[in-house]
Design a protein around this motif. Structure first.
Motif, mmCIF file in Angstrom:
data_model
loop_
_atom_site.group_PDB
_atom_site.id
_atom_site.type_symbol
_atom_site.label_atom_id
_atom_site.label_comp_id
_atom_site.label_asym_id
_atom_site.label_seq_id
_atom_site.Cartn_x
_atom_site.Cartn_y
_atom_site.Cartn_z
ATOM 1 N N LEU A 116 76.544 -62.309 66.287
ATOM 2 C CA LEU A 116 76.302 -60.890 66.052
ATOM 3 C C LEU A 116 76.070 -60.594 64.571
ATOM 4 C CD1 LEU A 116 79.151 -59.371 68.279
ATOM 5 C CD2 LEU A 116 76.746 -59.718 68.910
ATOM 6 N N ASP A 117 75.290 -59.536 64.329
ATOM 7 C CA ASP A 117 75.149 -59.004 62.975
ATOM 8 C C ASP A 117 76.170 -57.898 62.701
ATOM 9 O OD1 ASP A 117 72.806 -60.538 62.099
ATOM 10 O OD2 ASP A 117 71.751 -59.417 63.664
ATOM 11 N N ALA A 118 76.675 -57.292 63.753
ATOM 12 C CA ALA A 118 77.699 -56.258 63.617
ATOM 13 C C ALA A 118 78.341 -56.037 64.972
ATOM 14 C CB ALA A 118 77.109 -54.944 63.106
ATOM 15 N N LEU A 119 79.554 -55.491 64.961
ATOM 16 C CA LEU A 119 80.242 -55.059 66.180
ATOM 17 C C LEU A 119 80.487 -53.567 66.067
ATOM 18 C CD1 LEU A 119 81.799 -55.685 68.850
ATOM 19 C CD2 LEU A 119 83.851 -55.909 67.431
ATOM 20 N N VAL A 120 80.120 -52.822 67.098
ATOM 21 C CA VAL A 120 80.345 -51.383 67.129
ATOM 22 C C VAL A 120 81.302 -51.065 68.273
ATOM 23 C CG1 VAL A 120 79.296 -49.117 67.555
ATOM 24 C CG2 VAL A 120 78.124 -50.791 66.109
ATOM 25 N N VAL A 121 82.341 -50.294 67.965
ATOM 26 C CA VAL A 121 83.282 -49.840 68.993
ATOM 27 C C VAL A 121 83.189 -48.330 69.110
ATOM 28 C CG1 VAL A 121 84.848 -51.798 68.733
ATOM 29 C CG2 VAL A 121 85.179 -49.776 67.308
ATOM 30 N N VAL A 122 83.274 -47.838 70.337
ATOM 31 C CA VAL A 122 83.152 -46.409 70.614
ATOM 32 C C VAL A 122 84.425 -45.960 71.326
ATOM 33 C CG1 VAL A 122 81.755 -44.589 71.667
ATOM 34 C CG2 VAL A 122 80.666 -46.733 70.908
ATOM 35 N N GLY A 123 85.163 -45.044 70.709
ATOM 36 C CA GLY A 123 86.398 -44.561 71.322
ATOM 37 C C GLY A 123 87.394 -44.143 70.264
ATOM 38 N N ILE A 178 81.199 -52.147 72.230
ATOM 39 C CA ILE A 178 82.286 -52.003 73.206
ATOM 40 C C ILE A 178 82.602 -50.522 73.338
ATOM 41 C CG2 ILE A 178 84.625 -52.651 73.847
ATOM 42 C CD1 ILE A 178 84.412 -55.017 71.951
ATOM 43 N N THR A 179 82.600 -50.034 74.556
ATOM 44 C CA THR A 179 82.903 -48.629 74.810
ATOM 45 C C THR A 179 84.149 -48.533 75.680
ATOM 46 O OG1 THR A 179 81.540 -48.497 76.825
ATOM 47 C CG2 THR A 179 80.449 -48.073 74.715
ATOM 48 N N ASN A 180 84.753 -47.358 75.654
ATOM 49 C CA ASN A 180 85.964 -47.107 76.448
ATOM 50 C C ASN A 180 85.766 -45.822 77.240
ATOM 51 O OD1 ASN A 180 88.478 -46.779 77.537
ATOM 52 N ND2 ASN A 180 89.523 -46.363 75.617
ATOM 53 N N PRO A 181 85.459 -45.922 78.526
ATOM 54 C CA PRO A 181 85.198 -44.717 79.321
ATOM 55 C C PRO A 181 86.372 -43.757 79.404
ATOM 56 C CG PRO A 181 84.441 -46.681 80.470
ATOM 57 C CD PRO A 181 85.251 -47.153 79.292
ATOM 58 N N THR A 182 87.607 -44.240 79.134
ATOM 59 C CA THR A 182 88.776 -43.372 79.278
ATOM 60 C C THR A 182 89.146 -42.643 77.999
ATOM 61 O OG1 THR A 182 90.365 -45.113 78.694
ATOM 62 C CG2 THR A 182 89.679 -44.954 81.007
ATOM 63 N N SER A 183 88.507 -42.957 76.854
ATOM 64 C CA SER A 183 88.876 -42.301 75.599
ATOM 65 C C SER A 183 88.407 -40.855 75.593
ATOM 66 C CB SER A 183 88.285 -43.050 74.402
ATOM 67 O OG SER A 183 86.879 -42.904 74.366
ATOM 68 N N GLY A 184 88.994 -40.066 74.672
ATOM 69 C CA GLY A 184 88.610 -38.661 74.557
ATOM 70 C C GLY A 184 88.866 -37.893 75.834
ATOM 71 N N SER A 185 89.983 -38.222 76.524
ATOM 72 C CA SER A 185 90.352 -37.557 77.779
ATOM 73 C C SER A 185 89.242 -37.636 78.817
ATOM 74 C CB SER A 185 90.737 -36.090 77.513
ATOM 75 O OG SER A 185 91.846 -36.021 76.660
ATOM 76 N N GLY A 186 88.610 -38.824 78.912
ATOM 77 C CA GLY A 186 87.609 -39.048 79.937
ATOM 78 C C GLY A 186 86.185 -38.836 79.491
ATOM 79 N N ARG A 187 85.975 -38.389 78.264
ATOM 80 C CA ARG A 187 84.619 -38.165 77.782
ATOM 81 C C ARG A 187 84.009 -39.437 77.190
ATOM 82 N NH1 ARG A 187 87.371 -33.483 76.377
ATOM 83 N NH2 ARG A 187 87.921 -34.302 74.330
#
Length: 309
Positions: A57-64, A7-16
């Motif tokens: 799933l074997d794992a969940l990865v989150v980015v943000g 799962i990614t979040n395009p708005t995290s890191g001030s848009g990065r």
């Protein structure tokens, strides 16, 4: 080949976040994993997608940032699914609490790979129950700090602004909230002991820091099996400004109006002795209105590549 939800979040890191999410997906795919993109454009929709796939799933990865880590906790707490965190936000307090890299995609993915080979750490969480907890997940879990006093009002305003970032955002939010502050009335029950007070801060800490590094509870540890209840009695506005300045290094613990108690569970209920409590926030995310009950769940989440702190 392992199946990994991401799962990614395009708005995290001030848009990065969009670029960092793409980098993380590419690095994980290069490791030979089968990726399922569970990003759905909103926190709630992504949570529902992750829950629907969780057992496959074997794992969940989150980015943000902490909001994404908080989402991951909802899916993985009290469940065998391991959590990987690529910390790429403006706060990243949860990632810091388990010794993960920040703003380094390659290092974060390398830690996740280490975790898939067995290098993990277990994370305690706070578990929040209450009739007014925001959907879609009840109960709600948190990894860092739950705020229910002025700290929650500040978190609410900080969440609504995109600049500045990190601890400075909380300073701006504090200055915004101070002019309208009136001490809150609260009834607290902690490990069977009940009392009523008017207060400035009410927080339940699982980790040392919140708000991008503000040290709310210096003695907290995410794997000690306990929570810390942090309260500050009613204060004037100048004293509050000094109190929040002391959160930078944790020196507020010497203030005679501040009390930190180690607890296993705590209930927070509004009381007519002061102003109404604001909605509670945890890990920077809206939890819901009080009354709420918070308890500790030791070792609730397995974090890939984490390090004991």
């Amino acid at each position: 080949m392992r199946t990994i939800g991401i799962i990614t979040n395009p708005t995290s890191g001030s848009g990065r976040g969009a670029r960092r999410g793409a980098e993380a997906k590419a690095a994980l795919a290069a490791g030979g994993h089968h990726l399922i993109d569970l990003s759905r454009g909103s926190w709630a929709a992504s949570y529902e997608a992750a829950m629907a796939h969780r057992d496959a799933l074997d794992a969940l990865v989150v980015v943000g940032g902490d909001g994404m880590a908080h989402l991951g906790l909802q899916v993985c707490a009290e469940h065998p699914l391991a959590l990987g965190i690529v910390a790429a936000g403006s706060g990243d307090d949860i990632a810091a609490a388990v010794g993960l890299p920040r703003h380094d995609i390659a290092a974060s993915v390398a830690r996740i790979e280490d975790g898939l080979r067995g290098s993990t750490v277990t994370l305690d969480v706070g578990k929040v129950d209450g009739e007014a907890i925001e959907e879609p997940c009840r109960p709600r879990y948190f990894g860092a700090v739950l705020s229910a006093g002025l700290d929650a009002a500040v978190a609410s305003y900080a969440r609504a602004i995109s600049f500045p970032r990190g601890p400075l955002k909380y300073k701006v939010a504090t200055l915004h909230e101070l002019p309208r502050f009136r001490p809150y009335g609260v009834r607290i029950t902690a490990d069977g002991r009940e009392w009523t007070q008017t207060c400035t801060l009410v927080a339940v800490a699982n980790a040392r820091v919140f708000g991008g590094g503000l040290v709310i509870s210096p003695g907290s540890h995410v794997s000690d099996g306990r929570l810390e209840l942090v309260t500050a009695d009613a204060m004037g506005k100048r004293d509050i400004a000094r109190l929040f300045a002391k959160l930078k290094d944790g020196s507020h613990v010497t203030d005679p109006l501040v009390t930190i108690r180690q607890v296993d569970s705590v209930s927070i209920v509004p009381d007519a002795s002061g102003a109404p409590l604001p909605p509670a926030f945890a890990d920077g995310e809206l939890v819901g209105a009080t009354p709420i009950h918070v308890s500790t769940v030791p070792g609730a989440v397995t974090v890939l590549g984490g390090r004991a702190q």
